[in-house]
Design an enzyme around this catalytic site. Structure first.
Site: not given
Ligand SMILES: O=P(O)(O)O[C@H]1O[C@H](CO)[C@@H](O)[C@H](O)[C@H]1O
Ligand SMILES: O=P(O)(O)O[C@H]1O[C@H](CO)[C@@H](O)[C@H](O)[C@H]1O
Lengths: 347, 347
Positions: A53, A112, A152, A167
């Site tokens: 945030c 958020h 993710n 990411q």
């Molecule tokens: O980077 P984060 O969000 O903590 O981690 C997440 O994404 C990553 C990339 O796919 C993975 O390797 C991790 O296992 C997952 O928990």
């Protein structure tokens, strides 16, 4: 092709060259296994304990700016670092190679409580613009030869924070999945002088049964070779090599497609639908890659309900991916969902 | 090779030809994500609601015999069926092929409360004998060209019943993973006239750092290219093409290795350690496969504790597999575990 809806068969993935197993008759099996916790939407626009945030402190002690638009920063726990030596280590049958890279976190919104389906199209366009900038800046670095943009979403997909974010892992080597897709697209391109995915979406638009919808510039479908229960692809109609090639008009179309698809996803099980999504596009090692037709894929794990997912385990890990419902059944289910998010009243 | 314990790098899998990413510095990252429920051991030797216990009725109405030794039967919800036509369906870029097969369930014991680490060696030998029979009978069928033996252990690995059991999916086509391993072993065999894995275990026995233990006929190690946090392999010292080639002495050694390894697994987090395990061996299409060196692999998902697993999500699905702890760290942790199961008092 009626028998494909009933009998066990394998399907070929034209992008990776791999086969997957489909067992359509198997959905009748009762489920006595694990139930997941349903994904709930965050309810507050600002959470003082959220390290994403605006204005809050992150793990390394850095304080987030008071951002009001999509915001990217270098991951505090990056899996790849920018000063690694990329030398090769060879010792008989043991081979390793140092890997250099940069990992970024992309906050989609300062709010958020939002997720992509709940964001306004004009703000999703800003996320796409930030993805373009990141691909451009990272990809132009001498030693970065591939930029993987992904999200993710949901605890079930390893996401540790509901704040809307994705990411980017960029690195010196081209990853395995991208090598496969490059090879297959290149050989088709050389042989036919046309984009593999351009021909594929033409065929799918005629067949109709795996199409979820299309808009001016994009086709949204369940690929014939889908692995995950409700796997989908967003494919530009024009062969665009990388996200930086999208025009302003195409970006708007792309943002609309993302919103419309993810609303339908949330509506299937009336839950904040978990998935990993990613954009596959041309590597950034300076070669031309005319064969590359960028696309965004969604791999959602839920199968039967908001709490019962598909397990990719024994057979899938040791032999090859397997699915129960067919791509055509999944496409029909997603297509049939309302265009209005389940948390909103229809007006 | 000290830097491999500190800096991000890729490692090469000699059996599949694929690279994986290792980020050793990343274990420091705090975990705020999903917690799984710990796996508990079943406490009763007979459960009247378990469809795998002797004398109980299964889904199709069949009643299990009153078995007192490992027992196999055809899966009531088989993903593959024995009367499927294997004809090819080709329509432009869409390719499918009917797939025929047989799926079996293998109960390891009549005792509902046991798991492999808790079984007596003499009874694990009986499981191995049953695997041999199944491989033999299924593999000798005209249309069965591959037999995949595997176990999904724990709810987290999609297992819906704690009764000790594994599965066998046999089919007309050779699965993707097995094709890769066949190709790599064959090319090494042709070039060196030696088994790839025989040379590999020789090198590992010298290096020592990834060895967990060895006994008379087997080497148990964390492969250099392990993907899952505590991934291991049980490899016969002699090149045995398939499980049916094991001598009575080797079967005993194999059973001892399975018991000893899985006891150590349970002890790591004092839990019934979840995993998918599988045996890779020669296909059964009637060709010779002299290059094949059978092995059993374990893919356990737990990473930090009995409730925090490794997620194979965004980057892993779109780019390539990634791990945090190194193979060497994992091997040391497993090696250091007691040989006595945590639920048993040391005598
Ligand atoms: O980077 P984060 O969000 O903590 O981690 C997440 O994404 C990553 C990339 O796919 C993975 O390797 C991790 O296992 C997952 O928990
Ligand atoms: O056959 P089961 O035990 O019901 O099912 C389990 O193992 C299968 C084979 O790995 C997987 O396809 C399923 O997703 C999993 O839940």
């Amino acid at each position: 092709m009626a028998s494909l809806q009933e009998q066990p068969h394998r399907r070929f993935n034209i992008l990776t060259g791999e086969w997957i197993l489909v067992s359509p008759h198997r959905t009748k099996r009762p489920w006595q296994g694990k139930n997941e916790e349903p994904s709930l939407l965050a309810t507050v626009a600002y959470d003082k304990n959220c390290y994403l945030c605006p204005g809050n402190e992150r793990a390394g002690g850095v304080v987030n700016p008071d951002y009001k638009a999509p915001y990217a920063f270098t991951n505090d726990f990056a899996a790849l670092l920018s000063d690694t030596s990329t030398s090769m280590i060879e010792d008989g049958l043991l081979q390793a190679k140092g890997e250099l890279g940069e990992c970024r976190v992309v906050c989609f919104s300062e709010n958020h409580s939002l997720t992509l389906p709940l964001m306004e199209v004009k703000n999703i366009i800003k996320v796409i613009s930030l993805w373009q900038d990141e691909y451009d800046v990272l990809g132009n670095k001498q030693q970065i030869n591939h930029v993987q943009i992904f999200e993710n979403k949901g605890a079930i997909m390893g996401c540790s924070n509901p704040h809307p974010h994705g990411q980017i892992w960029s690195q010196s080597t081209i990853p395995e999945e991208v090598i496969k897709k490059t090879e297959r697209q290149l050989s088709y391109w050389k042989k036919n002088n046309r984009s593999l995915l351009e021909d594929y979406i033409k065929q799918e638009l005629q067949a109709k049964e795996r199409i979820i919808f299309q808009n001016e510039h994009f086709v949204i479908l369940v690929p014939y070779w889908a692995i995950w229960p409700y796997e989908t692809m967003i494919i530009p109609k024009r062969k665009v090599t990388a996200i930086t090639g999208l025009t302003e008009e195409e970006k708007k179309s792309f943002a609309e497609a993302i919103k419309r698809l993810t609303i339908k996803y949330d509506n299937i099980f009336q839950t904040s639908f978990p998935y990993s999504s990613g954009i596959h596009q041309a590597p950034t090692d300076g070669k031309e890659y005319s064969e590359w037709h960028m696309h965004m894929s969604f791999y959602p794990p839920l199968l039967r309900s908001a709490t019962v997912k598909k397990f990719m385990v024994g057979y899938e890990l040791f032999a090859n991916p397997q699915r129960d419902i067919t791509a055509e059944q999944a496409a029909a289910t997603i297509r049939d969902q309302s265009e209005i998010h389940y948390t909103h009243k229809a007006s």
